[in-house]
Design a protein around this motif. Sequence first.
Motif, PDB file in Angstrom:
ATOM      1  N   SER A 135       0.804  -1.108   0.128  1.00  0.00           N
ATOM      2  CA  SER A 135      -0.172   0.011   0.005  1.00  0.00           C
ATOM      3  C   SER A 135       0.840   1.143  -0.115  1.00  0.00           C
ATOM      4  CB  SER A 135      -0.994  -0.138   1.315  1.00  0.00           C
ATOM      5  OG  SER A 135      -1.815   1.088   1.302  1.00  0.00           O
ATOM      6  N   VAL A 136       0.769   1.895  -0.981  1.00  0.00           N
ATOM      7  CA  VAL A 136       1.600   3.252  -1.065  1.00  0.00           C
ATOM      8  C   VAL A 136       1.412   4.392   0.038  1.00  0.00           C
ATOM      9  CG1 VAL A 136       2.157   5.148  -2.807  1.00  0.00           C
ATOM     10  CG2 VAL A 136       1.715   2.817  -3.613  1.00  0.00           C
ATOM     11  N   TYR A 137      -0.016   4.312   0.344  1.00  0.00           N
ATOM     12  CA  TYR A 137      -0.298   5.352   1.355  1.00  0.00           C
ATOM     13  C   TYR A 137      -1.477   4.769   2.141  1.00  0.00           C
ATOM     14  CZ  TYR A 137      -3.064   6.690  -2.611  1.00  0.00           C
ATOM     15  OH  TYR A 137      -3.894   6.680  -3.848  1.00  0.00           O
ATOM     16  N   GLU A 138      -1.809   5.236   3.539  1.00  0.00           N
ATOM     17  CA  GLU A 138      -2.817   4.730   4.174  1.00  0.00           C
ATOM     18  C   GLU A 138      -4.087   4.687   3.310  1.00  0.00           C
ATOM     19  OE1 GLU A 138      -3.605   6.792   7.966  1.00  0.00           O
ATOM     20  OE2 GLU A 138      -5.207   5.458   8.521  1.00  0.00           O
ATOM     21  N   GLN A 139      -4.908   3.695   3.459  1.00  0.00           N
ATOM     22  CA  GLN A 139      -6.319   3.610   2.591  1.00  0.00           C
ATOM     23  C   GLN A 139      -7.120   2.839   3.110  1.00  0.00           C
ATOM     24  OE1 GLN A 139      -5.544   2.417  -1.596  1.00  0.00           O
ATOM     25  NE2 GLN A 139      -3.658   1.573  -0.713  1.00  0.00           N
ATOM     26  N   THR A 140      -8.459   2.674   2.612  1.00  0.00           N
ATOM     27  CA  THR A 140      -9.564   1.747   2.846  1.00  0.00           C
ATOM     28  C   THR A 140     -10.011   1.121   1.604  1.00  0.00           C
ATOM     29  OG1 THR A 140     -10.059   2.681   5.173  1.00  0.00           O
ATOM     30  CG2 THR A 140     -11.646   1.046   4.112  1.00  0.00           C
ATOM     31  N   ALA A 141      -9.865   0.049   1.165  1.00  0.00           N
ATOM     32  CA  ALA A 141     -10.698  -0.439   0.004  1.00  0.00           C
ATOM     33  C   ALA A 141     -11.816  -1.120   0.517  1.00  0.00           C
ATOM     34  CB  ALA A 141      -9.766  -1.366  -0.806  1.00  0.00           C
ATOM     35  N   TRP A 142     -13.110  -1.276  -0.214  1.00  0.00           N
ATOM     36  CA  TRP A 142     -14.123  -1.989  -0.046  1.00  0.00           C
ATOM     37  C   TRP A 142     -14.273  -3.029  -0.801  1.00  0.00           C
ATOM     38  CZ3 TRP A 142     -17.533  -0.825   4.095  1.00  0.00           C
ATOM     39  CH2 TRP A 142     -17.233   0.217   4.539  1.00  0.00           C
ATOM     40  N   ILE A 143     -14.922  -4.174  -0.370  1.00  0.00           N
ATOM     41  CA  ILE A 143     -15.488  -5.225  -1.140  1.00  0.00           C
ATOM     42  C   ILE A 143     -16.876  -5.316  -0.883  1.00  0.00           C
ATOM     43  CG2 ILE A 143     -14.977  -7.804  -1.870  1.00  0.00           C
ATOM     44  CD1 ILE A 143     -12.179  -7.442  -0.956  1.00  0.00           C
ATOM     45  N   GLU A 144     -17.717  -5.081  -1.998  1.00  0.00           N
ATOM     46  CA  GLU A 144     -18.950  -5.062  -2.066  1.00  0.00           C
ATOM     47  C   GLU A 144     -19.587  -6.317  -1.838  1.00  0.00           C
ATOM     48  OE1 GLU A 144     -20.970  -3.056  -5.507  1.00  0.00           O
ATOM     49  OE2 GLU A 144     -22.370  -4.581  -5.571  1.00  0.00           O
ATOM     50  N   LEU A 158     -18.621  -8.564   0.014  1.00  0.00           N
ATOM     51  CA  LEU A 158     -18.081  -9.008   1.586  1.00  0.00           C
ATOM     52  C   LEU A 158     -18.836  -8.047   2.331  1.00  0.00           C
ATOM     53  CD1 LEU A 158     -14.322 -10.116   1.173  1.00  0.00           C
ATOM     54  CD2 LEU A 158     -16.286 -11.551   1.806  1.00  0.00           C
ATOM     55  N   GLY A 159     -19.244  -7.015   1.927  1.00  0.00           N
ATOM     56  CA  GLY A 159     -20.187  -5.955   2.842  1.00  0.00           C
ATOM     57  C   GLY A 159     -19.109  -5.340   3.713  1.00  0.00           C
ATOM     58  N   ARG A 160     -17.786  -5.198   3.458  1.00  0.00           N
ATOM     59  CA  ARG A 160     -16.932  -4.439   4.272  1.00  0.00           C
ATOM     60  C   ARG A 160     -15.662  -3.991   3.741  1.00  0.00           C
ATOM     61  NH1 ARG A 160     -13.393  -8.361   8.273  1.00  0.00           N
ATOM     62  NH2 ARG A 160     -12.100  -6.502   7.851  1.00  0.00           N
ATOM     63  N   GLY A 161     -15.190  -3.267   4.399  1.00  0.00           N
ATOM     64  CA  GLY A 161     -13.825  -2.538   4.001  1.00  0.00           C
ATOM     65  C   GLY A 161     -12.745  -3.015   4.609  1.00  0.00           C
ATOM     66  N   PHE A 162     -11.569  -2.638   4.044  1.00  0.00           N
ATOM     67  CA  PHE A 162     -10.071  -3.231   4.335  1.00  0.00           C
ATOM     68  C   PHE A 162      -9.384  -2.040   4.678  1.00  0.00           C
ATOM     69  CE2 PHE A 162     -12.460  -6.826   2.698  1.00  0.00           C
ATOM     70  CZ  PHE A 162     -12.267  -8.018   3.482  1.00  0.00           C
ATOM     71  N   HIS A 163      -8.765  -1.717   5.688  1.00  0.00           N
ATOM     72  CA  HIS A 163      -7.961  -0.706   5.974  1.00  0.00           C
ATOM     73  C   HIS A 163      -6.445  -0.928   5.820  1.00  0.00           C
ATOM     74  CE1 HIS A 163      -6.933   3.178   7.743  1.00  0.00           C
ATOM     75  NE2 HIS A 163      -5.791   2.603   8.304  1.00  0.00           N
ATOM     76  N   PHE A 164      -5.769  -0.359   5.123  1.00  0.00           N
ATOM     77  CA  PHE A 164      -4.278  -0.568   4.941  1.00  0.00           C
ATOM     78  C   PHE A 164      -3.565   0.708   5.536  1.00  0.00           C
ATOM     79  CE2 PHE A 164      -6.452  -3.096   1.808  1.00  0.00           C
ATOM     80  CZ  PHE A 164      -5.778  -4.202   1.814  1.00  0.00           C
ATOM     81  N   GLU A 165      -2.425   0.360   6.168  1.00  0.00           N
ATOM     82  CA  GLU A 165      -1.557   1.457   6.650  1.00  0.00           C
ATOM     83  C   GLU A 165      -0.612   1.603   5.512  1.00  0.00           C
ATOM     84  OE1 GLU A 165      -1.690   2.902   9.513  1.00  0.00           O
ATOM     85  OE2 GLU A 165      -3.054   1.379  10.431  1.00  0.00           O
ATOM     86  N   GLN A 166       0.385   2.630   5.489  1.00  0.00           N
ATOM     87  CA  GLN A 166       1.228   2.903   4.409  1.00  0.00           C
ATOM     88  C   GLN A 166       2.095   2.010   4.679  1.00  0.00           C
ATOM     89  OE1 GLN A 166       2.998   6.873   4.699  1.00  0.00           O
ATOM     90  NE2 GLN A 166       4.321   6.380   2.845  1.00  0.00           N
ATOM     91  N   GLY A 167       2.619   1.386   3.459  1.00  0.00           N
ATOM     92  CA  GLY A 167       3.710   0.308   3.498  1.00  0.00           C
ATOM     93  C   GLY A 167       3.170  -1.070   3.920  1.00  0.00           C
ATOM     94  N   GLU A 168       1.827  -1.244   4.260  1.00  0.00           N
ATOM     95  CA  GLU A 168       1.373  -2.471   4.497  1.00  0.00           C
ATOM     96  C   GLU A 168       1.216  -3.411   3.299  1.00  0.00           C
ATOM     97  OE1 GLU A 168      -2.004  -2.363   6.970  1.00  0.00           O
ATOM     98  OE2 GLU A 168      -2.209  -4.597   7.254  1.00  0.00           O
ATOM     99  N   ARG A 169       1.699  -4.640   3.452  1.00  0.00           N
ATOM    100  CA  ARG A 169       1.870  -5.494   2.270  1.00  0.00           C
ATOM    101  C   ARG A 169       0.605  -6.655   2.190  1.00  0.00           C
ATOM    102  NH1 ARG A 169       8.423  -6.354   1.909  1.00  0.00           N
ATOM    103  NH2 ARG A 169       8.888  -4.431   1.159  1.00  0.00           N
TER     104      ARG A 169
END
Length: 333
Positions: A268-277, A279-290
């Motif tokens: 993950s290039v920066y902190e972000q949240t991606a959603w998966i419809e 699965l009805g939920r989001g996934f939070h990523f820290e910057q640098g998380e793999r």
Amino acid sequence: MTAINKAALLASPIAPSQIAQERRNPGALDEVLRGLTARPRRLPPKLFYDAAGSRLFDEITDTPEYYPTRTERGILAEFAGGMVRQAGKNLTLIELGAGSASKTQLLIQALLRRQLRAEFYPVDVSSSALNGALASLNGHFPRLRVSPIVADYTHKLPELSSLGGRKLVLFLGSTIGNFEPEEAEAFLKNVRRSLSSGDALLIGFDLIKDADVLHAAYNDAAGVTAQFNKNMLARINRELGGTFDLDAFQHVAFWNKRKSRIEMHLESVYEQTAWIEDLGRGFHFEQGERIHTENSYKFNMSSLERLLRRAGFKLEKSWTDPKGWFCEALARV
Ligand code: AVJ
């Protein structure tokens, strides 16, 4: 009709139900959820291979840096005759992870020089890759009967006991390198169990070599491997209603010498949240998380011999290229 022929028909690559499945994919949901909630996060490498991913993999094999495919093809071009002779008479070919089966043609050619007719059962998770295999083989080899099987052979091997002749199972391309060591052993034990005494396995292993050569093969200058890696996220977007921004993840691949494997990750290039419809939920990523997407284990002669022996096979003969970069091994039940 034998069991396997029925399976081949049911799993016909042109079944309309499968076209629908490329849009929404309930089968993958569970693995995606488990992988993305695990720490460290991971996604299974078989998710690479939808139609787009299979095409990208074929493109990787054309990059100047990716040596395995052309090295293995060179070994087959030179020794296919010796390989089928070593395997024995009256062979039926089964190929696990056949993909487009382009290297297999060399073995088929050699086989049809020794026997009038042959049957070929290519097995793959990707129906589009099998379609390609079917199209190119059917025109070329009138004495070959091709019965493609769409199946996830990592979960369940197709029933092989009803097939006639001496079976030669092909597992080319160092796909075995994608398995964890204990999974590789369990998988090969499974293959062994589905075979009878005298049957054989022809399996390709990528060998340990100079770290720079290994590194370059998974970091090609044109960025095809990066695209292939990111296709995992593109596929989640397409099939599970995901919102992953492909530019917000970076391709990371490196040689892990201690574990004798190439690792691929998406970072993950920066902190972000991606959603998966789906699965009805989001996934939070820290910057640098793999997200760990693939391991590609590399072998030497003693580690591959040990793996085969533990799985109940005897290494009978092996072939390599002049640089000793890749090994084709014939193992007997
Ligand atoms: C198809 C599993 C052999 O590990 O080299 C290529 C897949 N991944 N580039 C490999 C792959 C990144 C490939 N195998």
